[in-house]
Design a protein around this motif. Sequence first.
Motif, PDB file in Angstrom:
ATOM      1  N   GLU A   1      16.924  43.431  88.229  1.00  0.00           N
ATOM      2  CA  GLU A   1      15.902  43.533  86.991  1.00  0.00           C
ATOM      3  C   GLU A   1      16.530  44.545  85.941  1.00  0.00           C
ATOM      4  N   VAL A   2      16.640  45.688  86.782  1.00  0.00           N
ATOM      5  CA  VAL A   2      16.835  47.078  85.691  1.00  0.00           C
ATOM      6  C   VAL A   2      18.502  46.733  85.369  1.00  0.00           C
ATOM      7  N   LEU A   3      19.232  46.250  86.150  1.00  0.00           N
ATOM      8  CA  LEU A   3      20.740  45.975  85.385  1.00  0.00           C
ATOM      9  C   LEU A   3      20.688  44.795  84.496  1.00  0.00           C
TER      10      LEU A   3
ATOM     11  N   THR B   1      23.307  39.092  86.621  1.00  0.00           N
ATOM     12  CA  THR B   1      23.391  39.323  88.397  1.00  0.00           C
ATOM     13  C   THR B   1      23.144  37.890  88.984  1.00  0.00           C
ATOM     14  N   LEU B   2      23.750  37.855  90.031  1.00  0.00           N
ATOM     15  CA  LEU B   2      23.825  37.063  91.233  1.00  0.00           C
ATOM     16  C   LEU B   2      23.442  37.486  92.412  1.00  0.00           C
ATOM     17  N   LEU B   3      21.964  36.869  92.854  1.00  0.00           N
ATOM     18  CA  LEU B   3      21.527  37.345  94.195  1.00  0.00           C
ATOM     19  C   LEU B   3      21.716  35.921  95.130  1.00  0.00           C
ATOM     20  N   PHE B   4      22.369  36.107  96.095  1.00  0.00           N
ATOM     21  CA  PHE B   4      22.610  34.977  96.945  1.00  0.00           C
ATOM     22  C   PHE B   4      22.512  35.205  98.549  1.00  0.00           C
ATOM     23  N   ASP B   5      22.314  34.313  99.179  1.00  0.00           N
ATOM     24  CA  ASP B   5      22.111  34.438 100.505  1.00  0.00           C
ATOM     25  C   ASP B   5      23.679  34.395 101.260  1.00  0.00           C
ATOM     26  N   LEU B   6      23.990  35.375 101.850  1.00  0.00           N
ATOM     27  CA  LEU B   6      25.417  35.350 102.308  1.00  0.00           C
ATOM     28  C   LEU B   6      25.190  34.214 103.754  1.00  0.00           C
TER      29      LEU B   6
ATOM     30  N   VAL C   1      27.427  40.865  91.494  1.00  0.00           N
ATOM     31  CA  VAL C   1      27.084  40.136  92.626  1.00  0.00           C
ATOM     32  C   VAL C   1      26.499  40.847  93.774  1.00  0.00           C
ATOM     33  N   PHE C   2      25.429  40.587  94.416  1.00  0.00           N
ATOM     34  CA  PHE C   2      24.915  41.379  95.336  1.00  0.00           C
ATOM     35  C   PHE C   2      25.046  40.878  96.682  1.00  0.00           C
ATOM     36  N   ALA C   3      25.520  41.787  97.547  1.00  0.00           N
ATOM     37  CA  ALA C   3      25.820  41.386  99.033  1.00  0.00           C
ATOM     38  C   ALA C   3      24.587  42.341  99.703  1.00  0.00           C
ATOM     39  N   HIS C   4      23.722  41.329 100.442  1.00  0.00           N
ATOM     40  CA  HIS C   4      22.685  42.068 101.168  1.00  0.00           C
ATOM     41  C   HIS C   4      22.755  42.403 102.569  1.00  0.00           C
ATOM     42  N   GLY C   5      22.097  43.310 103.077  1.00  0.00           N
ATOM     43  CA  GLY C   5      22.225  43.685 104.342  1.00  0.00           C
ATOM     44  C   GLY C   5      21.926  42.722 105.360  1.00  0.00           C
ATOM     45  N   SER C   6      21.967  43.072 106.743  1.00  0.00           N
ATOM     46  CA  SER C   6      21.788  42.169 107.607  1.00  0.00           C
ATOM     47  C   SER C   6      20.293  41.879 107.545  1.00  0.00           C
ATOM     48  N   GLY C   7      19.618  40.784 107.840  1.00  0.00           N
ATOM     49  CA  GLY C   7      18.218  40.263 108.006  1.00  0.00           C
ATOM     50  C   GLY C   7      17.604  40.140 106.658  1.00  0.00           C
ATOM     51  N   SER C   8      18.199  40.417 105.307  1.00  0.00           N
ATOM     52  CA  SER C   8      17.999  40.297 104.213  1.00  0.00           C
ATOM     53  C   SER C   8      18.433  39.061 103.479  1.00  0.00           C
ATOM     54  N   SER C   9      17.879  38.849 102.230  1.00  0.00           N
ATOM     55  CA  SER C   9      18.320  37.681 101.601  1.00  0.00           C
ATOM     56  C   SER C   9      18.156  38.024 100.134  1.00  0.00           C
ATOM     57  N   ARG C  10      18.589  36.668  99.111  1.00  0.00           N
ATOM     58  CA  ARG C  10      18.261  36.676  97.940  1.00  0.00           C
ATOM     59  C   ARG C  10      16.797  37.095  97.291  1.00  0.00           C
ATOM     60  N   LYS C  11      15.837  36.936  98.356  1.00  0.00           N
ATOM     61  CA  LYS C  11      14.356  37.402  97.860  1.00  0.00           C
ATOM     62  C   LYS C  11      14.165  38.956  98.072  1.00  0.00           C
ATOM     63  N   SER C  12      15.260  39.470  98.642  1.00  0.00           N
ATOM     64  CA  SER C  12      15.046  41.041  99.042  1.00  0.00           C
ATOM     65  C   SER C  12      14.266  41.673  97.548  1.00  0.00           C
ATOM     66  N   PRO C  13      13.014  42.397  97.913  1.00  0.00           N
ATOM     67  CA  PRO C  13      12.356  42.920  96.681  1.00  0.00           C
ATOM     68  C   PRO C  13      13.048  44.029  96.361  1.00  0.00           C
ATOM     69  N   ARG C  14      13.750  44.913  96.931  1.00  0.00           N
ATOM     70  CA  ARG C  14      14.545  46.212  96.563  1.00  0.00           C
ATOM     71  C   ARG C  14      15.799  45.734  95.667  1.00  0.00           C
TER      72      ARG C  14
ATOM     73  N   HIS D   1      16.221  55.369 104.513  1.00  0.00           N
ATOM     74  CA  HIS D   1      16.952  54.358 104.597  1.00  0.00           C
ATOM     75  C   HIS D   1      16.807  53.287 103.565  1.00  0.00           C
ATOM     76  N   LEU D   2      15.362  53.246 103.107  1.00  0.00           N
ATOM     77  CA  LEU D   2      14.922  52.079 102.405  1.00  0.00           C
ATOM     78  C   LEU D   2      14.379  52.580 100.997  1.00  0.00           C
ATOM     79  N   PHE D   3      14.720  53.690 100.536  1.00  0.00           N
ATOM     80  CA  PHE D   3      14.207  54.301  99.251  1.00  0.00           C
ATOM     81  C   PHE D   3      12.897  53.843  99.017  1.00  0.00           C
TER      82      PHE D   3
END
Length: 213
Positions: free
Chosen positions: A52-54, A61-66, A33-46, A189-191
Motif C-alpha cells: 500500500e505504501v509503494l 504491486t503484484l502479490l501472489f502465492d508462490l 512483484v512480492f515473493a513471500h516467505g515460507s508459510g505466507s501468502s498474498r494475504k500477508s498483512p505485513r 524478524h517480523l518488525f
Amino acid sequence: MSGTESVPVTIPADGVELEGNLAIPSGASGLVVFAHGSGSSRKSPRNNFVAEVLRDRGLGTLLFDLLTEEEDQTYETRFDISLLTQRLLTATEWVRDRDDTSDLDIGYFGSSTGAAAALLGAAELYDQTGAVVSRGGRVDLAEERLDEVAAPSLFIVGSADDTVLELNRDAFTELNCEKSLEVVDGAGHLFEGPGELEEVADLAADWFATHLG
C-alpha cells in the motif's frame, strides 16, 4: 492511501494456478512483484501494508502465492528455493506479456525465503530487473549466485534478528551491484514493534522509486 483498485488475477505455472492481486496506479513508474516467505501468502498483512505504501508512491504491486495451498502444506516444498524462484520468474514473464504491465520496470520485494528467490530471479534475469529489496531475508540461500545480481539491492534487517542479521552481513559482501544494508533498530524478524514496519515500507519505497522507471 492511494486507493488504487486491486484486481484478483490467476497466474498459470507448471500445470497449477497461482492466485494473486495486481494493482497499478495511474502513471505507475514501475511494478514490484512480492515473493513471500515460507508459510505466507498474498494475504500477508505485513507485505500488504508495504504494498500500500509503494502504491502511494506511484508503484504498481503484484502479490501472489508462490505455492498452491496444497503445496504449502509440505515443509520441503516451502523451502524448495529453486521452485520458488521458477514461480517468480513465471510470474515475471506473465507480467511482461500483459498489455497493462509490459512496459513497466520490474522490481522484487522478498521476505524470508522469498528474498532468496528474489535474488536468484534477479541473477537469472540480470539487467532485466530494476531493483531488489529484502525484508528479514534468508539471502544466504542465494549465495551461489549473489555475485551475478546486477539489480540495485537493499537488505533490511532488524537489529534484534541476530542470526538473520549475521547472514545478511555475510551475503552483502558477496554482492557486486549497487547495494545498501539498513538495520532497523530494536526490530525482530517480523518488525512488529511501533513504527518498525513503517520504516521498512519507507525504505523500500525510496529504493524502488529511485531505481524503477
